[in-house]
Scaffold this motif. Sequence first.
Motif, mmCIF file in Angstrom:
data_model
loop_
_atom_site.group_PDB
_atom_site.id
_atom_site.type_symbol
_atom_site.label_atom_id
_atom_site.label_comp_id
_atom_site.label_asym_id
_atom_site.label_seq_id
_atom_site.Cartn_x
_atom_site.Cartn_y
_atom_site.Cartn_z
ATOM 1 N N TRP A 1 15.572 23.366 -4.334
ATOM 2 C CA TRP A 1 16.548 22.563 -3.600
ATOM 3 C C TRP A 1 16.093 21.116 -3.563
ATOM 4 O O TRP A 1 14.978 20.814 -3.170
ATOM 5 N N PHE A 2 16.968 20.209 -3.996
ATOM 6 C CA PHE A 2 16.642 18.787 -4.068
ATOM 7 C C PHE A 2 16.539 18.188 -2.668
ATOM 8 O O PHE A 2 17.393 18.420 -1.822
ATOM 9 N N ALA A 3 15.492 17.396 -2.479
ATOM 10 C CA ALA A 3 15.353 16.535 -1.298
ATOM 11 C C ALA A 3 15.240 17.283 0.031
ATOM 12 O O ALA A 3 15.570 16.738 1.066
ATOM 13 N N PRO B 1 14.870 23.399 -11.020
ATOM 14 C CA PRO B 1 14.291 22.848 -9.797
ATOM 15 C C PRO B 1 14.795 23.568 -8.556
ATOM 16 O O PRO B 1 15.913 24.084 -8.523
ATOM 17 N N ALA C 1 11.216 17.245 -4.485
ATOM 18 C CA ALA C 1 11.737 15.881 -4.339
ATOM 19 C C ALA C 1 12.216 15.356 -5.692
ATOM 20 O O ALA C 1 11.738 15.773 -6.745
ATOM 21 N N TRP C 2 13.162 14.422 -5.652
ATOM 22 C CA TRP C 2 13.722 13.836 -6.875
ATOM 23 C C TRP C 2 12.640 13.246 -7.768
ATOM 24 O O TRP C 2 12.657 13.441 -8.989
ATOM 25 N N ASP C 3 11.690 12.506 -7.184
ATOM 26 C CA ASP C 3 10.651 11.884 -8.003
ATOM 27 C C ASP C 3 9.740 12.922 -8.648
ATOM 28 O O ASP C 3 9.223 12.715 -9.745
ATOM 29 N N GLN C 4 9.569 14.066 -7.995
ATOM 30 C CA GLN C 4 8.758 15.132 -8.586
ATOM 31 C C GLN C 4 9.475 15.767 -9.776
ATOM 32 O O GLN C 4 8.842 16.094 -10.782
ATOM 33 N N ILE C 5 10.775 15.938 -9.667
ATOM 34 C CA ILE C 5 11.557 16.467 -10.788
ATOM 35 C C ILE C 5 11.418 15.518 -11.979
ATOM 36 O O ILE C 5 11.141 15.951 -13.107
ATOM 37 N N ALA C 6 11.601 14.233 -11.738
ATOM 38 C CA ALA C 6 11.483 13.240 -12.809
ATOM 39 C C ALA C 6 10.093 13.277 -13.430
ATOM 40 O O ALA C 6 9.954 13.222 -14.655
ATOM 41 N N THR D 1 12.264 18.521 0.909
ATOM 42 C CA THR D 1 10.818 18.553 1.118
ATOM 43 C C THR D 1 10.413 17.738 2.338
ATOM 44 O O THR D 1 11.115 16.830 2.768
#
Length: 119
Positions: A5-7, A3, A35-40, A9
């Motif tokens: 860079w987290f968060a 992924p 985003a975290w939810d997109q990774i999940a 976006t």
Amino acid sequence: MRPGWFAYTQPDQRSIVTLQGDRRQSGSPADGAIAWDQIARVLIESLHTDAADHQTLELVAEHGPDQDDLTTDFTSLAPDSAGSLDAAEDVVDLPMESEPKMFRDDLATITAGSLKAGD
């Protein structure tokens, strides 16, 4: 999955983009964010999509709406080669000086033996 860079976006950055080749190597959010939810979501959908089997992908988000289905994204990717340490489309044997500084520093700490067993 690699992924971005987290968060980092923006609210309208909802279009998931799958890439291969590990070519974005600035070591900063300029490489792309997700985003975290997109990774999940990608992790969960990959478990239910045969086309995602044995694929390594870079994951970022661009400005635009969410996709309804990620199957097309998975089917457009090349599978990893059996027995290779590099993922599909990766630059083979990336020179150490091209690795992000943070990675080089962490690797130097580990190889210098400053981490003790059990820490």
